[in-house]
Design a protein around this motif. Structure first.
Motif, PDB file in Angstrom:
ATOM      1  N   THR A  82      68.805  -0.821 -24.634  1.00  0.00           N
ATOM      2  CA  THR A  82      69.910   0.280 -24.118  1.00  0.00           C
ATOM      3  C   THR A  82      69.133   1.666 -24.121  1.00  0.00           C
ATOM      4  O   THR A  82      68.439   1.735 -25.311  1.00  0.00           O
ATOM      5  CB  THR A  82      70.947   0.008 -25.024  1.00  0.00           C
ATOM      6  OG1 THR A  82      71.759  -0.865 -24.680  1.00  0.00           O
ATOM      7  CG2 THR A  82      71.831   1.546 -24.525  1.00  0.00           C
ATOM      8  N   ASP A  83      68.848   2.073 -22.989  1.00  0.00           N
ATOM      9  CA  ASP A  83      68.221   3.506 -22.885  1.00  0.00           C
ATOM     10  C   ASP A  83      69.072   4.635 -23.444  1.00  0.00           C
ATOM     11  O   ASP A  83      70.398   4.756 -22.674  1.00  0.00           O
ATOM     12  CB  ASP A  83      67.541   3.913 -21.546  1.00  0.00           C
ATOM     13  CG  ASP A  83      66.443   2.809 -21.072  1.00  0.00           C
ATOM     14  OD1 ASP A  83      65.884   2.306 -22.175  1.00  0.00           O
ATOM     15  OD2 ASP A  83      66.224   2.499 -19.910  1.00  0.00           O
ATOM     16  N   VAL A  84      68.470   5.662 -24.021  1.00  0.00           N
ATOM     17  CA  VAL A  84      69.458   6.632 -24.649  1.00  0.00           C
ATOM     18  C   VAL A  84      68.612   7.792 -24.687  1.00  0.00           C
ATOM     19  O   VAL A  84      67.345   7.840 -24.817  1.00  0.00           O
ATOM     20  CB  VAL A  84      70.138   6.436 -26.048  1.00  0.00           C
ATOM     21  CG1 VAL A  84      71.133   5.356 -26.031  1.00  0.00           C
ATOM     22  CG2 VAL A  84      68.857   5.976 -27.087  1.00  0.00           C
ATOM     23  N   LYS A  85      69.118   9.018 -24.901  1.00  0.00           N
ATOM     24  CA  LYS A  85      68.530  10.353 -25.035  1.00  0.00           C
ATOM     25  C   LYS A  85      69.126  11.026 -26.189  1.00  0.00           C
ATOM     26  O   LYS A  85      70.186  11.007 -26.372  1.00  0.00           O
ATOM     27  CB  LYS A  85      68.373  11.084 -23.793  1.00  0.00           C
ATOM     28  CG  LYS A  85      69.668  11.732 -23.206  1.00  0.00           C
ATOM     29  CD  LYS A  85      69.489  12.463 -22.022  1.00  0.00           C
ATOM     30  CE  LYS A  85      70.729  13.219 -21.533  1.00  0.00           C
ATOM     31  NZ  LYS A  85      70.376  14.200 -20.402  1.00  0.00           N
ATOM     32  N   LEU A  86      68.311  11.616 -26.994  1.00  0.00           N
ATOM     33  CA  LEU A  86      68.577  12.383 -28.249  1.00  0.00           C
ATOM     34  C   LEU A  86      68.976  13.952 -27.824  1.00  0.00           C
ATOM     35  O   LEU A  86      68.492  14.492 -26.949  1.00  0.00           O
ATOM     36  CB  LEU A  86      67.798  12.441 -29.054  1.00  0.00           C
ATOM     37  CG  LEU A  86      67.966  13.213 -30.465  1.00  0.00           C
ATOM     38  CD1 LEU A  86      68.897  12.440 -31.200  1.00  0.00           C
ATOM     39  CD2 LEU A  86      66.716  13.611 -31.252  1.00  0.00           C
ATOM     40  N   ILE A  87      70.540  13.992 -28.041  1.00  0.00           N
ATOM     41  CA  ILE A  87      70.990  15.338 -27.657  1.00  0.00           C
ATOM     42  C   ILE A  87      71.187  16.228 -28.899  1.00  0.00           C
ATOM     43  O   ILE A  87      71.681  17.349 -28.865  1.00  0.00           O
ATOM     44  CB  ILE A  87      72.197  15.205 -26.725  1.00  0.00           C
ATOM     45  CG1 ILE A  87      73.384  14.290 -27.465  1.00  0.00           C
ATOM     46  CG2 ILE A  87      71.897  14.509 -25.203  1.00  0.00           C
ATOM     47  CD1 ILE A  87      74.889  14.771 -26.932  1.00  0.00           C
ATOM     48  N   GLY A  88      70.951  15.646 -30.080  1.00  0.00           N
ATOM     49  CA  GLY A  88      71.213  16.763 -31.263  1.00  0.00           C
ATOM     50  C   GLY A  88      71.656  15.793 -32.534  1.00  0.00           C
ATOM     51  O   GLY A  88      71.221  14.499 -32.475  1.00  0.00           O
ATOM     52  N   ARG A  89      71.790  16.230 -33.508  1.00  0.00           N
ATOM     53  CA  ARG A  89      72.214  15.354 -34.447  1.00  0.00           C
ATOM     54  C   ARG A  89      73.494  16.103 -35.520  1.00  0.00           C
ATOM     55  O   ARG A  89      73.873  17.705 -35.126  1.00  0.00           O
ATOM     56  CB  ARG A  89      71.127  15.481 -35.586  1.00  0.00           C
ATOM     57  CG  ARG A  89      70.278  16.523 -36.361  1.00  0.00           C
ATOM     58  CD  ARG A  89      69.195  16.339 -37.057  1.00  0.00           C
ATOM     59  NE  ARG A  89      68.365  15.415 -36.483  1.00  0.00           N
ATOM     60  CZ  ARG A  89      67.205  15.803 -36.011  1.00  0.00           C
ATOM     61  NH1 ARG A  89      66.844  17.138 -35.616  1.00  0.00           N
ATOM     62  NH2 ARG A  89      66.412  14.802 -35.399  1.00  0.00           N
ATOM     63  N   VAL A  90      74.000  15.682 -36.425  1.00  0.00           N
ATOM     64  CA  VAL A  90      75.090  16.042 -37.262  1.00  0.00           C
ATOM     65  C   VAL A  90      74.734  15.949 -38.504  1.00  0.00           C
ATOM     66  O   VAL A  90      74.252  14.825 -38.960  1.00  0.00           O
ATOM     67  CB  VAL A  90      76.676  15.370 -36.993  1.00  0.00           C
ATOM     68  CG1 VAL A  90      77.152  15.923 -35.462  1.00  0.00           C
ATOM     69  CG2 VAL A  90      76.467  14.012 -36.998  1.00  0.00           C
ATOM     70  N   GLU A  91      75.086  16.748 -39.354  1.00  0.00           N
ATOM     71  CA  GLU A  91      74.817  16.596 -40.857  1.00  0.00           C
ATOM     72  C   GLU A  91      76.012  16.323 -41.683  1.00  0.00           C
ATOM     73  O   GLU A  91      76.890  17.323 -41.844  1.00  0.00           O
ATOM     74  CB  GLU A  91      74.272  17.975 -41.320  1.00  0.00           C
ATOM     75  CG  GLU A  91      73.138  18.557 -40.535  1.00  0.00           C
ATOM     76  CD  GLU A  91      71.653  17.579 -41.099  1.00  0.00           C
ATOM     77  OE1 GLU A  91      71.682  16.823 -42.015  1.00  0.00           O
ATOM     78  OE2 GLU A  91      70.779  17.438 -40.088  1.00  0.00           O
ATOM     79  N   VAL A  92      75.965  15.004 -42.013  1.00  0.00           N
ATOM     80  CA  VAL A  92      77.261  14.854 -42.714  1.00  0.00           C
ATOM     81  C   VAL A  92      77.229  15.042 -44.322  1.00  0.00           C
ATOM     82  O   VAL A  92      76.234  14.968 -45.082  1.00  0.00           O
ATOM     83  CB  VAL A  92      77.421  12.986 -42.651  1.00  0.00           C
ATOM     84  CG1 VAL A  92      78.584  12.585 -43.289  1.00  0.00           C
ATOM     85  CG2 VAL A  92      77.458  12.589 -41.222  1.00  0.00           C
ATOM     86  N   PRO A  93      78.166  15.822 -44.609  1.00  0.00           N
ATOM     87  CA  PRO A  93      78.121  16.435 -46.223  1.00  0.00           C
ATOM     88  C   PRO A  93      78.557  15.445 -47.214  1.00  0.00           C
ATOM     89  O   PRO A  93      78.824  14.106 -46.737  1.00  0.00           O
ATOM     90  CB  PRO A  93      79.228  17.498 -46.192  1.00  0.00           C
ATOM     91  CG  PRO A  93      80.252  17.318 -45.116  1.00  0.00           C
ATOM     92  CD  PRO A  93      79.498  16.275 -44.073  1.00  0.00           C
ATOM     93  N   ALA A  94      78.632  15.747 -48.416  1.00  0.00           N
ATOM     94  CA  ALA A  94      78.925  14.685 -49.469  1.00  0.00           C
ATOM     95  C   ALA A  94      80.492  14.572 -49.306  1.00  0.00           C
ATOM     96  O   ALA A  94      81.093  15.217 -48.646  1.00  0.00           O
ATOM     97  CB  ALA A  94      78.858  15.598 -50.675  1.00  0.00           C
ATOM     98  N   PRO A  95      80.889  13.328 -49.786  1.00  0.00           N
ATOM     99  CA  PRO A  95      80.256  12.471 -50.569  1.00  0.00           C
ATOM    100  C   PRO A  95      79.454  11.460 -49.918  1.00  0.00           C
ATOM    101  O   PRO A  95      78.891  10.622 -50.452  1.00  0.00           O
ATOM    102  CB  PRO A  95      81.371  11.847 -51.228  1.00  0.00           C
ATOM    103  CG  PRO A  95      82.508  11.661 -49.947  1.00  0.00           C
ATOM    104  CD  PRO A  95      82.260  13.108 -49.445  1.00  0.00           C
ATOM    105  N   VAL A  96      79.109  11.665 -48.664  1.00  0.00           N
ATOM    106  CA  VAL A  96      78.132  10.839 -47.950  1.00  0.00           C
ATOM    107  C   VAL A  96      76.830  11.337 -47.917  1.00  0.00           C
ATOM    108  O   VAL A  96      75.847  10.714 -48.542  1.00  0.00           O
ATOM    109  CB  VAL A  96      78.593  10.180 -46.455  1.00  0.00           C
ATOM    110  CG1 VAL A  96      77.376   9.585 -45.682  1.00  0.00           C
ATOM    111  CG2 VAL A  96      79.934   9.767 -46.572  1.00  0.00           C
TER     112      VAL A  96
END
Length: 202
Positions: free
Chosen positions: A95-109
């Motif tokens: 599957t072709d995808v393009k990166l548009i950004g990221r999310v920073e998941v806080p604690a507890p994860v």
């Protein structure tokens, strides 16, 4: 158009209606209970269910971890250098995808997750996750938090996304090899065990 195509359209319509109701509900835990109930009905009875005939999940329902309010976040989209990826599927396709950004998941994860734009289906946000439960108490290829091309959209304000890990669900290929599903790439893999959302039985 065949009956199967009409059934698939109905499945997608019901999923979109479900997530619209979730976004409109100001009680996330109540919305989660509704999500579970409707998913059990779809997987148990709908003609387009990914579960094979005779699968005990059709009668018994899908197993989930209990709702944990600490695993619901509204996260800003962090810019990332543009990138494209041909994401492997469990069936050996891509599957072709393009990166548009990221999310920073806080604690507890804790951890950074890439946010992708699907080039298929007219486009859509895609946020898969492979966590420390993968291959043990959840599907080895990971689970999906968001797949807006298929209606799985929890919403969010401008520039932000609701990421509620209690809504993690298995892709269709977890139920049957007939389905081809993108697998979570390295940028969507974390070591923490996310004991929320859909899990394997046992």
């Amino acid at each position: 158009m065949t009956i199967a195509e009409l059934d698939l359209a109905d499945w997608r319509r019901r999923v979109a209606e479900l997530y619209a109701a979730i976004r409109a509900d100001d009680d996330p835990e109540r919305a989660h209970a509704r999500w579970r109930s409707v998913r059990d009905e779809l997987i148990g009875k709908h003609p387009q269910s990914p579960a094979l005939p005779g699968d005990p999940l059709r009668a018994d329902g899908v197993p989930y971890w209990p709702y944990d309010p600490a695993l619901r976040f509204e996260l800003p989209l962090v810019p990332a250098e543009p990138a494209s990826l041909t994401m492997a599927t469990d069936g050996g396709n891509a599957t072709d995808v393009k990166l548009i950004g990221r999310v920073e998941v806080p604690a507890p994860v804790g951890g950074s997750l890439d946010l992708w734009w699907l080039r298929q289906y007219g486009g859509g946000l895609f946020l898969p996750l492979r966590d420390g439960t993968a291959g043990q108490s959840s599907y080895g290829g990971g689970r999906y938090a968001l797949d807006t091309a298929k209606g799985a959209d929890l919403g969010g304000r401008a520039g932000r996304l609701i990421v509620d890990l209690n809504f993690l669900y298995h892709p269709s290929c977890r139920y049957s090899d007939a389905w081809l599903c993108p697998l979570a790439p390295p940028g969507n893999t974390i070591s923490a065990q996310v004991t929320a959302g859909e899990r394997l039985a046992g």
